[in-house]
Design a protein around this motif. Structure first.
Motif, PDB file in Angstrom:
ATOM      1  N   GLY A 198       0.816  -1.215   0.000  1.00 14.00           N
ATOM      2  CA  GLY A 198       0.000   0.000   0.000  1.00 14.00           C
ATOM      3  C   GLY A 198       0.843   1.256   0.000  1.00 14.00           C
ATOM      4  N   TYR A 199       1.902   1.259   0.804  1.00 14.75           N
ATOM      5  CA  TYR A 199       2.809   2.416   0.822  1.00 14.75           C
ATOM      6  C   TYR A 199       3.422   2.632  -0.563  1.00 14.75           C
ATOM      7  CZ  TYR A 199       6.571   5.519   2.357  1.00 14.75           C
ATOM      8  OH  TYR A 199       7.424   6.586   2.520  1.00 14.75           O
ATOM      9  N   LEU A 200       3.844   1.517  -1.199  1.00 11.58           N
ATOM     10  CA  LEU A 200       4.417   1.629  -2.545  1.00 11.58           C
ATOM     11  C   LEU A 200       3.377   2.137  -3.544  1.00 11.58           C
ATOM     12  CD1 LEU A 200       6.683   1.042  -4.623  1.00 11.58           C
ATOM     13  CD2 LEU A 200       5.795  -1.301  -4.758  1.00 11.58           C
ATOM     14  N   ALA A 201       2.142   1.622  -3.454  1.00 11.71           N
ATOM     15  CA  ALA A 201       1.109   2.007  -4.416  1.00 11.71           C
ATOM     16  C   ALA A 201       0.784   3.495  -4.313  1.00 11.71           C
ATOM     17  CB  ALA A 201      -0.143   1.162  -4.191  1.00 11.71           C
ATOM     18  N   ILE A 202       0.615   4.002  -3.083  1.00 11.71           N
ATOM     19  CA  ILE A 202       0.272   5.419  -2.919  1.00 11.71           C
ATOM     20  C   ILE A 202       1.453   6.309  -3.313  1.00 11.71           C
ATOM     21  CG2 ILE A 202      -0.443   7.161  -1.246  1.00 11.71           C
ATOM     22  CD1 ILE A 202      -1.906   4.985   0.256  1.00 11.71           C
ATOM     23  N   SER A 203       2.682   5.846  -3.045  1.00 15.73           N
ATOM     24  CA  SER A 203       3.850   6.613  -3.476  1.00 15.73           C
ATOM     25  C   SER A 203       3.921   6.691  -4.996  1.00 15.73           C
ATOM     26  CB  SER A 203       5.123   5.982  -2.911  1.00 15.73           C
ATOM     27  OG  SER A 203       5.109   5.975  -1.489  1.00 15.73           O
ATOM     28  N   GLY A 238     -11.960  -6.050   2.730  1.00 17.28           N
ATOM     29  CA  GLY A 238     -10.540  -6.129   2.393  1.00 17.28           C
ATOM     30  C   GLY A 238     -10.277  -6.225   0.902  1.00 17.28           C
ATOM     31  N   ARG A 239     -11.200  -6.839   0.166  1.00 21.78           N
ATOM     32  CA  ARG A 239     -10.951  -6.987  -1.270  1.00 21.78           C
ATOM     33  C   ARG A 239     -10.972  -5.644  -1.991  1.00 21.78           C
ATOM     34  NH1 ARG A 239     -15.771  -8.531  -4.657  1.00 21.78           N
ATOM     35  NH2 ARG A 239     -17.633  -7.952  -3.511  1.00 21.78           N
ATOM     36  N   TYR A 240     -11.709  -4.674  -1.463  1.00 19.75           N
ATOM     37  CA  TYR A 240     -11.707  -3.355  -2.078  1.00 19.75           C
ATOM     38  C   TYR A 240     -10.360  -2.655  -1.878  1.00 19.75           C
ATOM     39  CZ  TYR A 240     -16.726  -4.080  -2.460  1.00 19.75           C
ATOM     40  OH  TYR A 240     -17.962  -4.596  -2.777  1.00 19.75           O
ATOM     41  N   GLY A 241      -9.715  -2.930  -0.764  1.00 18.95           N
ATOM     42  CA  GLY A 241      -8.365  -2.406  -0.575  1.00 18.95           C
ATOM     43  C   GLY A 241      -7.384  -3.001  -1.562  1.00 18.95           C
ATOM     44  N   ARG A 242      -7.518  -4.309  -1.816  1.00 17.34           N
ATOM     45  CA  ARG A 242      -6.641  -4.945  -2.816  1.00 17.34           C
ATOM     46  C   ARG A 242      -6.898  -4.383  -4.203  1.00 17.34           C
ATOM     47  NH1 ARG A 242      -7.945  -9.448   0.491  1.00 17.34           N
ATOM     48  NH2 ARG A 242      -9.646 -10.041  -0.900  1.00 17.34           N
ATOM     49  N   VAL A 243      -8.161  -4.139  -4.523  1.00 15.32           N
ATOM     50  CA  VAL A 243      -8.493  -3.566  -5.836  1.00 15.32           C
ATOM     51  C   VAL A 243      -7.896  -2.166  -5.974  1.00 15.32           C
ATOM     52  CG1 VAL A 243     -10.382  -2.745  -7.279  1.00 15.32           C
ATOM     53  CG2 VAL A 243     -10.551  -4.973  -6.156  1.00 15.32           C
ATOM     54  N   PHE A 244      -7.963  -1.361  -4.905  1.00 17.62           N
ATOM     55  CA  PHE A 244      -7.378  -0.024  -4.971  1.00 17.62           C
ATOM     56  C   PHE A 244      -5.866  -0.092  -5.176  1.00 17.62           C
ATOM     57  CE2 PHE A 244      -5.169   3.441  -2.774  1.00 17.62           C
ATOM     58  CZ  PHE A 244      -5.662   4.531  -3.479  1.00 17.62           C
ATOM     59  N   ALA A 291      -8.436  -3.081 -12.370  1.00 18.57           N
ATOM     60  CA  ALA A 291      -9.245  -3.069 -11.154  1.00 18.57           C
ATOM     61  C   ALA A 291     -10.547  -3.841 -11.341  1.00 18.57           C
ATOM     62  CB  ALA A 291      -9.543  -1.626 -10.742  1.00 18.57           C
ATOM     63  N   TRP A 292     -11.181  -3.672 -12.491  1.00 17.37           N
ATOM     64  CA  TRP A 292     -12.424  -4.391 -12.750  1.00 17.37           C
ATOM     65  C   TRP A 292     -12.192  -5.895 -12.815  1.00 17.37           C
ATOM     66  CZ3 TRP A 292     -17.428  -3.704 -12.511  1.00 17.37           C
ATOM     67  CH2 TRP A 292     -18.267  -4.615 -13.158  1.00 17.37           C
TER      68      TRP A 292
END
Length: 511
Positions: A235-240, A272-278, A316-317
């Motif tokens: 998550g840190y990597l994705a937002i960065s 939790g799956r919505y977090g993985r999709v994001f 994402a879809w």
């Protein structure tokens, strides 16, 4: 009064009418004829060589070769010996064979499953691929990839520049060269040991669950902790990375840190799956924006960002449609723990030892690139041709193996509530492997032997270097051809032995 039995014994026959003795006689006669034929061949060959004042022997291997080779994995120049030329050709052959087997297996399995897909478009595309590719001669495909594709690339000064400092031109593909230091060796050893440990842990946990119905408590607790750690790090990597696409989100390390903590918390909830999709959307957007920006630099920045966003939305879809699992799934071991073991341990050793891995970036000079690692077009064309051609046959092997599994097995798996992917992975493919492995072995052997066609496009493999240049310069036809035949025989027998061992491992145990 005694009565004497007058019962006659079985009639005696000649020894040559005994089937056992007659079979031995036939074998001795055939063996004698074969030995006589080989003796005649050897004597006749020796007589002809003596008449031409030609000697035999393998001393030529220690003579100076006097020629260069365009692509080598070990140092080689004109002052090297013929045995070194043999090693270069052998290594080049093994290189394309191993790479081709890996990629052809992956592509073939995907195509084989796609041919049986319920999606009409996917199934028809896979069918067209298989029927077209396997009916075009491999040599013609090699000519297509080499002359029509790679040799049609622009000159050096007009090279296509891809992301990560990768350049494509008529002379091949130039990529950055890794420059590891000595400490990287310990990182590599740790990575191998971590991979072995992760596999052993998964096998042990699976066996325990098979016997008891539950994973070991320590593995379950460690998996939940590992899931939090992996979610936080990714998550840190994705937002960065998302901050590189949307500058408004580049607020220093605090914002990615807060976002990673939120995503880790969401992973513990039913959402939790919505977090993985994001996370998939953010990483997909950043990577697609980077790739599209490198390949289509002439387009406007807004168009590239919009195109990358569409690609990320598609990712994402797809993830949202495929991820139907709940957060507390007991049927499948979470991958976070083995992934954390494989990544964290080498990273820890990398940090502790102070290892460094630099890359030599290719730089365009006046006539050519300096630095980097050049993949010659002959090797690229040969790998592409072997992979694409062999994958078509492997796809048919996979399709036939899957269809050989009784339909009742699939219906029984469906009645247990298994999803389509789980049915294929847990029920169908393990039973199909016993049908897939034998013909798959033949395709591996064919790919290894078909690598000799690289001589037609100038790739310096064993046949080109040893049976071509070396034989022409030394005139040692018998020795060179015998060594080459022995090499291919050894490779074939080794591959067959390994695949037979694996086939015995995956074979069904019948009662």
């Amino acid at each position: 009064m005694a009565v004497q039995d007058n019962i006659a014994g079985p009639p005696r026959t000649a020894f040559y009418n005994d089937p056992v003795i007659r079979g031995i006689i036939y074998q001795l006669v055939v063996a004698g004829l074969v030995i006589a034929f080989l003796t005649w061949i050897i004597l006749n060959t020796a007589q002809n060589l003596a008449a031409q004042n030609k000697s035999t022997g393998f001393g030529f291997l220690f003579e100076t070769s006097g020629f260069g080779i365009s692509f080598t994995l070990i140092p080689f120049d004109r002052s090297s010996y013929y045995w070194q030329a043999f090693v270069v050709g052998l290594l080049n052959t093994l290189l394309v064979a191993v790479i081709g087997i890996i990629f052809a297996t992956m592509l073939g399995f995907v195509l084989g499953v796609a041919r049986l897909s319920s999606n009409w478009l996917i199934a028809r595309c896979a069918t067209v691929y298989v029927e077209v590719i396997r009916n075009i001669p491999l040599l013609l495909q090699l000519f297509f990839w080499y002359f029509a594709v790679l040799k049609a690339m622009p000159a050096v000064r007009q090279s296509f520049e891809l992301p990560l400092s990768i350049f494509v031109n008529q002379r091949g593909i130039i990529v950055p060269r890794p420059l590891p230091d000595f400490e990287i060796f310990w990182v590599a050893v740790t990575a191998v040991l971590a991979l072995v440990a992760a596999i052993a842990m998964v096998v042990w946990a699976t066996r325990v669950r098979t016997k008891t119905g539950h994973y070991p408590a320590v593995v379950s607790r460690a998996s939940r902790i590992a899931g939090l750690i992996v979610t936080f790090g990714v998550g840190y990597l994705a937002i960065s990375l998302l901050g590189t696409v949307v500058p408004a989100l580049s607020l220093g390390p605090v914002f990615p840190l807060i976002g990673a903590l939120v995503l880790a918390g969401i992973s513990l909830s039913p959402y939790g799956r919505y977090g993985r999709v994001f996370i998939g959307f953010a990483i997909g957007w950043a990577v697609a924006n980077f790739l599209l920006g490198g390949m289509f630099a002439g387009l406007g920045e807004g168009i590239i960002v919009l195109g990358a966003a569409l690609v990320a939305l598609g990712i994402a879809w797809t993830m949202l449609s495929a991820d139907r699992r709940s957060a507390a799934t007991e049927g499948k071991l979470p991958l976070a723990l083995p992934v954390l073991i494989v990544i964290a341990l080498p990273a820890l050793v990398y940090w502790v030892t102070g290892a460094s891995l630099a890359f030599e970036i290719p730089v365009l000079e006046r006539f050519n690139f300096a630095g980097g690692l050049q993949l010659v077009p002959e090797m690229v064309a040969l790998v592409l041709g072997l992979t694409i051609y062999t994958a078509a046959f492997i796809a048919e092997n996979v399709r036939s193996g899957i269809q050989a599994v009784s339909k009742g097995q699939t219906e029984a798996a469906s009645s247990l509530g298994l999803r389509e992917g789980d049915r294929l992975r847990l029920v169908v493919v393990p039973q199909a492997m016993r049908v897939i492995i034998p013909p798959l072995t033949s395709q591996y052997l064919n790919l290894t032997k078909n690598s000799s066609l690289g001589a037609a496009i100038g790739y310096p493999e064993l046949v080109n270097v040893f049976m071509g240049t070396t034989l022409n310069q030394t005139g040692k036809a018998i020795e060179v051809i015998a060594i080459t035949m022995l090499v291919y025989l050894t490779l074939s027998l080794t591959t067959s032995a390994f695949m037979n061992w694996y086939n015995a491992r995956v074979a069904l145990v019948e009662r």
